[in-house]
Write a protein that holds these residues in place. Structure first.
Motif, PDB file in Angstrom:
ATOM      1  N   LYS A  67      37.997  36.826  36.457  1.00  0.00           N
ATOM      2  CA  LYS A  67      38.481  37.996  35.711  1.00  0.00           C
ATOM      3  C   LYS A  67      38.453  39.256  36.573  1.00  0.00           C
ATOM      4  N   ASN A  68      37.502  39.329  37.515  1.00  0.00           N
ATOM      5  CA  ASN A  68      37.363  40.524  38.355  1.00  0.00           C
ATOM      6  C   ASN A  68      38.349  40.563  39.516  1.00  0.00           C
ATOM      7  N   GLN A  69      39.123  39.474  39.708  1.00  0.00           N
ATOM      8  CA  GLN A  69      40.113  39.472  40.781  1.00  0.00           C
ATOM      9  C   GLN A  69      41.237  40.440  40.443  1.00  0.00           C
ATOM     10  N   ARG A  70      41.915  40.934  41.467  1.00  0.00           N
ATOM     11  CA  ARG A  70      43.050  41.826  41.275  1.00  0.00           C
ATOM     12  C   ARG A  70      44.302  41.160  41.797  1.00  0.00           C
ATOM     13  N   PRO A  71      45.196  40.712  40.933  1.00  0.00           N
ATOM     14  CA  PRO A  71      45.125  40.720  39.464  1.00  0.00           C
ATOM     15  C   PRO A  71      44.159  39.646  38.962  1.00  0.00           C
ATOM     16  N   PRO A  72      43.722  39.758  37.703  1.00  0.00           N
ATOM     17  CA  PRO A  72      42.805  38.744  37.165  1.00  0.00           C
ATOM     18  C   PRO A  72      43.433  37.351  37.220  1.00  0.00           C
ATOM     19  N   MET A  73      42.600  36.371  37.489  1.00  0.00           N
ATOM     20  CA  MET A  73      43.061  34.993  37.667  1.00  0.00           C
ATOM     21  C   MET A  73      42.706  34.170  36.424  1.00  0.00           C
ATOM     22  N   ALA A  74      43.680  33.442  35.902  1.00  0.00           N
ATOM     23  CA  ALA A  74      43.421  32.533  34.780  1.00  0.00           C
ATOM     24  C   ALA A  74      42.853  31.234  35.331  1.00  0.00           C
TER      25      ALA A  74
END
Length: 199
Positions: A67-74
């Motif tokens: 979730k903290n990745q940019r963009p958030p990863m599913a």
């Protein structure tokens, strides 16, 4: 009110509240009605084992990392490269000193003093973590054939970490040999002797 008048999970009708057989469904005005939702609270869920608790924490940590990745990863788009990035990210929280090639303590199991070499996650911790995440992935609906934690690339990475840490710390990795149970065959029909002496 006697105890044999109580019926669990159903409304309770007090004494004298029905007349003449009570089959008509009418209630008298003097009865006490306990609502059916006043059941005792359900028992507390069983205590999770240490392994199950750790597995849940690890799964939540990995989910938060995505979730903290940019963009958030599913999670559905996650593959082995995201898992490798996660393992490298965890190194900053490691507690195992791994000596670098230029360090005077490289390859020495008991260094004589402190050094500036980085702290890393120990190979054994990462290996156990991947095992828990692999299980959690499938328990949370993931297909075994799509499990990013079971990828061959993850196994290769862990093997490289194991070997490099063993060299840097001067601690050879020895695979534990499984003990083989060799049955002892009796040649006669005597009962087994369990070390008890007859007096």
């Amino acid at each position: 009110m006697s105890s044999d008048q109580q019926i669990k999970g159903k409304p309770e009708i007090g004494e004298g509240s029905s007349r003449g057989g009570g089959g008509n469904g009418r209630q008298g005005g003097g009865g006490l009605i306990i609502p059916s939702n006043s059941q005792p609270p359900p028992p507390a869920p069983p205590q999770l084992s240490r392994y199950e608790s750790q597995k849940r924490r690890d799964w939540n940590t990995f989910g938060q990392y995505l979730k903290n990745q940019r963009p958030p990863m599913a999670l559905s788009h996650c593959n082995y490269s995201h898992v490798l990035d996660f393992l490298r990210y965890l190194d900053q929280f490691g507690k195992t000193k791994v000596h670098l090639h230029g360090c005077g303590f490289f390859g020495h199991p008991d260094p004589a003093g402190p050094c500036t070499c980085p702290l890393r996650q120990a190979w054994g911790s990462l290996d156990a973590l991947i095992g828990r995440l692999r299980a959690a992935y499938e328990e949370n609906g993931g297909l075994p054939e799509m499990n990013p934690f079971a990828s061959g690339a993850i196994r290769v990475y862990l093997r490289e970490i194991r070997d490099s840490q063993a060299k840097a710390r001067g601690i050879p990795y020895k695979k534990k040999k499984k003990k083989r149970n060799t049955p002892i065959l009796k040649t006669n029909n005597e009962p087994p002797n369990f070390g008890m002496q007859q007096s």
